[in-house]
Scaffold this motif. Structure first.
Motif, mmCIF file in Angstrom:
data_model
loop_
_atom_site.group_PDB
_atom_site.id
_atom_site.type_symbol
_atom_site.label_atom_id
_atom_site.label_comp_id
_atom_site.label_asym_id
_atom_site.label_seq_id
_atom_site.Cartn_x
_atom_site.Cartn_y
_atom_site.Cartn_z
ATOM 1 N N THR A 1 0.846 -1.195 0.000
ATOM 2 C CA THR A 1 0.000 0.000 0.000
ATOM 3 C C THR A 1 0.879 1.242 0.000
ATOM 4 N N ALA A 2 0.248 2.405 0.066
ATOM 5 C CA ALA A 2 0.977 3.668 0.083
ATOM 6 C C ALA A 2 1.573 3.986 1.447
ATOM 7 N N VAL A 3 1.336 3.145 2.445
ATOM 8 C CA VAL A 3 1.901 3.368 3.781
ATOM 9 C C VAL A 3 3.389 3.002 3.779
ATOM 10 N N GLU A 4 4.242 3.948 4.162
ATOM 11 C CA GLU A 4 5.688 3.707 4.214
ATOM 12 C C GLU A 4 6.045 2.924 5.488
ATOM 13 N N PRO A 5 7.214 2.287 5.527
ATOM 14 C CA PRO A 5 7.589 1.483 6.703
ATOM 15 C C PRO A 5 7.596 2.265 8.011
ATOM 16 N N ASP A 6 7.844 3.565 7.954
ATOM 17 C CA ASP A 6 7.878 4.370 9.190
ATOM 18 C C ASP A 6 6.567 5.107 9.429
ATOM 19 N N GLU A 7 5.503 4.689 8.744
ATOM 20 C CA GLU A 7 4.206 5.339 8.895
ATOM 21 C C GLU A 7 3.171 4.372 9.464
ATOM 22 N N LEU A 8 2.078 4.949 9.973
ATOM 23 C CA LEU A 8 0.990 4.183 10.573
ATOM 24 C C LEU A 8 -0.328 4.627 9.956
ATOM 25 N N LEU A 9 -1.121 3.673 9.490
ATOM 26 C CA LEU A 9 -2.492 3.958 9.081
ATOM 27 C C LEU A 9 -3.306 4.143 10.353
ATOM 28 N N THR A 10 -3.716 5.384 10.634
ATOM 29 C CA THR A 10 -4.405 5.666 11.897
ATOM 30 C C THR A 10 -5.916 5.502 11.796
ATOM 31 N N GLU A 11 -6.490 5.777 10.628
ATOM 32 C CA GLU A 11 -7.932 5.598 10.473
ATOM 33 C C GLU A 11 -8.305 5.585 9.004
ATOM 34 N N VAL A 12 -9.478 5.047 8.723
ATOM 35 C CA VAL A 12 -10.079 5.136 7.404
ATOM 36 C C VAL A 12 -11.375 5.916 7.564
ATOM 37 N N VAL A 13 -11.649 6.801 6.609
ATOM 38 C CA VAL A 13 -12.807 7.685 6.678
ATOM 39 C C VAL A 13 -13.681 7.450 5.445
ATOM 40 N N LEU A 14 -14.970 7.223 5.671
ATOM 41 C CA LEU A 14 -15.937 7.028 4.597
ATOM 42 C C LEU A 14 -16.939 8.166 4.629
ATOM 43 N N GLY A 15 -17.072 8.868 3.504
ATOM 44 C CA GLY A 15 -18.005 9.977 3.441
ATOM 45 C C GLY A 15 -19.454 9.507 3.426
ATOM 46 N N PRO A 16 -20.400 10.438 3.611
ATOM 47 C CA PRO A 16 -21.821 10.079 3.555
ATOM 48 C C PRO A 16 -22.162 9.450 2.214
ATOM 49 N N GLN A 17 -23.028 8.450 2.233
ATOM 50 C CA GLN A 17 -23.364 7.708 1.022
ATOM 51 C C GLN A 17 -24.679 8.191 0.424
ATOM 52 N N THR A 18 -24.635 8.478 -0.877
ATOM 53 C CA THR A 18 -25.855 8.844 -1.600
ATOM 54 C C THR A 18 -26.461 7.647 -2.314
ATOM 55 N N ALA A 19 -25.648 6.640 -2.590
ATOM 56 C CA ALA A 19 -26.146 5.439 -3.272
ATOM 57 C C ALA A 19 -26.870 4.556 -2.261
ATOM 58 N N ARG A 20 -28.140 4.251 -2.536
ATOM 59 C CA ARG A 20 -28.907 3.421 -1.604
ATOM 60 C C ARG A 20 -29.011 1.975 -2.070
ATOM 61 N N GLY A 21 -28.691 1.728 -3.330
ATOM 62 C CA GLY A 21 -28.692 0.350 -3.813
ATOM 63 C C GLY A 21 -27.308 -0.237 -3.695
ATOM 64 N N TRP A 22 -27.204 -1.395 -3.073
ATOM 65 C CA TRP A 22 -25.886 -1.977 -2.846
ATOM 66 C C TRP A 22 -25.968 -3.503 -2.883
ATOM 67 N N ALA A 23 -24.837 -4.121 -3.174
ATOM 68 C CA ALA A 23 -24.742 -5.584 -3.111
ATOM 69 C C ALA A 23 -23.271 -5.955 -3.046
ATOM 70 N N PHE A 24 -22.981 -7.025 -2.308
ATOM 71 C CA PHE A 24 -21.639 -7.583 -2.265
ATOM 72 C C PHE A 24 -21.769 -9.084 -2.455
ATOM 73 N N GLU A 25 -21.146 -9.600 -3.511
ATOM 74 C CA GLU A 25 -21.224 -11.021 -3.840
ATOM 75 C C GLU A 25 -19.808 -11.562 -4.028
ATOM 76 N N GLU A 26 -19.598 -12.808 -3.624
ATOM 77 C CA GLU A 26 -18.300 -13.415 -3.886
ATOM 78 C C GLU A 26 -18.450 -14.920 -4.113
ATOM 79 N N LEU A 27 -17.456 -15.452 -4.805
ATOM 80 C CA LEU A 27 -17.393 -16.878 -5.110
ATOM 81 C C LEU A 27 -16.230 -17.466 -4.331
ATOM 82 N N THR A 28 -16.503 -18.485 -3.491
ATOM 83 C CA THR A 28 -15.463 -19.141 -2.711
ATOM 84 C C THR A 28 -15.601 -20.661 -2.842
ATOM 85 N N ARG A 29 -14.510 -21.365 -2.629
ATOM 86 C CA ARG A 29 -14.567 -22.837 -2.654
ATOM 87 C C ARG A 29 -15.287 -23.363 -1.427
#
Length: 289
Positions: A160-188
């Motif tokens: 990722t873009a995180v350097e060895p001397d850096e720390l990912l402190t948080e992830v931020v998600l903005g307000p969502q306008t899309a109300r239709g959603w789906a998450f699908e996956e194929l696994t063994r």
């Protein structure tokens, strides 16, 4: 196998974490949930001299929605905590659904959201969800804090873009306008990493009753999460009828370029991606109504 010897330190401040990462004398690794790092230590694929446990840093345990409506997830927040939070399930249901596909409950109770994102297995669910949701990553280090957009954060497999001397402190998600959603996956098998998976977000225009905006992102289709604009364009301006869904699925077949590996052929992944996308489009559109 057993891990190589290491020192264990549990700081209470971000500044102390960064000081340990900046120490050029000893290699340090961050640990929070340890769901990826601990197996790597046991197989001696990683041999850090210091493990830095960030779970006792209070400011990294943040999970809240700010005054602007953005969701903040600190680096020490567990996946199950996020998925079970009522505000997340209401405002960012795609994220909660993606977490539900991760491994098993024991893994989700220990693993952290930011840990999975920083580890960046391209078959993992959370990097795909983060790109679909336009996540912003806050990274701190000796040069000060900086924000990284999702499309710039994932560089290559396990990188990722995180350097060895850096720390990912948080992830931020903005307000969502899309109300239709789906998450699908194929696994063994249930709990395995995805052979291929897809996140779909659809925003419906009130006046025309058609798709105003779409986001289609795949996991397991490349070294980073793969956004597919051709599939998005096939959906925008339509009522997600059979023709639109067929065109979106065809875009997956035409434009995705996954690799062959011991788990699946590239052809199998493309065909699986097209099938999943068709199903996800239909589900997301039903949720728009």
């Amino acid at each position: 196998m057993k891990p190589a010897p290491f020192d264990y330190i549990a700081p209470r401040r971000v500044a102390d974490v960064l000081a340990l990462l900046a120490d050029e004398e000893r290699e340090a690794k961050i640990v929070a949930g340890g769901q990826s790092l601990i197996p790597m230590l046991s197989m001696r694929l990683a041999r850090p001299e210091v493990l830095v446990d960030i779970t006792r840093v209070p400011e990294l345990d943040r999970l809240d929605v700010d005054a602007a409506g953005a969701l903040h997830i600190g680096a020490a927040v567990r996946q199950s905590t996020v998925a079970d939070d009522p505000a997340v399930r209401d405002g960012w249901p795609l994220l909660a659904a993606a977490i539900g596909h991760i491994g098993h409950p024991q893994i989700r109770h220990r693993g952290t959201v930011c840990g999975s994102l920083a580890h960046h297995d391209p078959a993992a669910e959370l990097p795909t969800a983060a790109l679909a949701l336009d996540a912003r990553f806050v990274v701190d280090g000796p040069r000060g804090p900086r924000a990284v957009a999702a499309e710039d954060f994932f560089v290559a497999t396990f990188q990722t873009a995180v350097e060895p001397d850096e720390l990912l402190t948080e992830v931020v998600l903005g307000p969502q306008t899309a109300r239709g959603w789906a998450f699908e996956e194929l696994t063994r098998r249930h709990g395995d990493f995805a052979t291929v998976g897809v996140a779909v977000l659809l925003e419906r225009a009130d006046a025309s009753g058609t798709v105003r905006d779409a986001r289609v992102v795949f996991c397991g289709a490349g070294p980073v999460p793969v956004r597919l604009p051709a599939a998005e364009q096939a959906l925008i301006g339509t009522a997600v009828d059979e023709r639109a869904v067929t065109a979106a699925a065809a875009a997956a077949l035409d434009h995705l370029a996954p690799a062959d590996d011991i788990h699946a052929t590239a052809r199998y992944r493309r065909e699986g991606a097209a099938h999943l996308l068709a199903r996800a489009c239909t589900t997301a559109w039903e949720r728009c109504s």
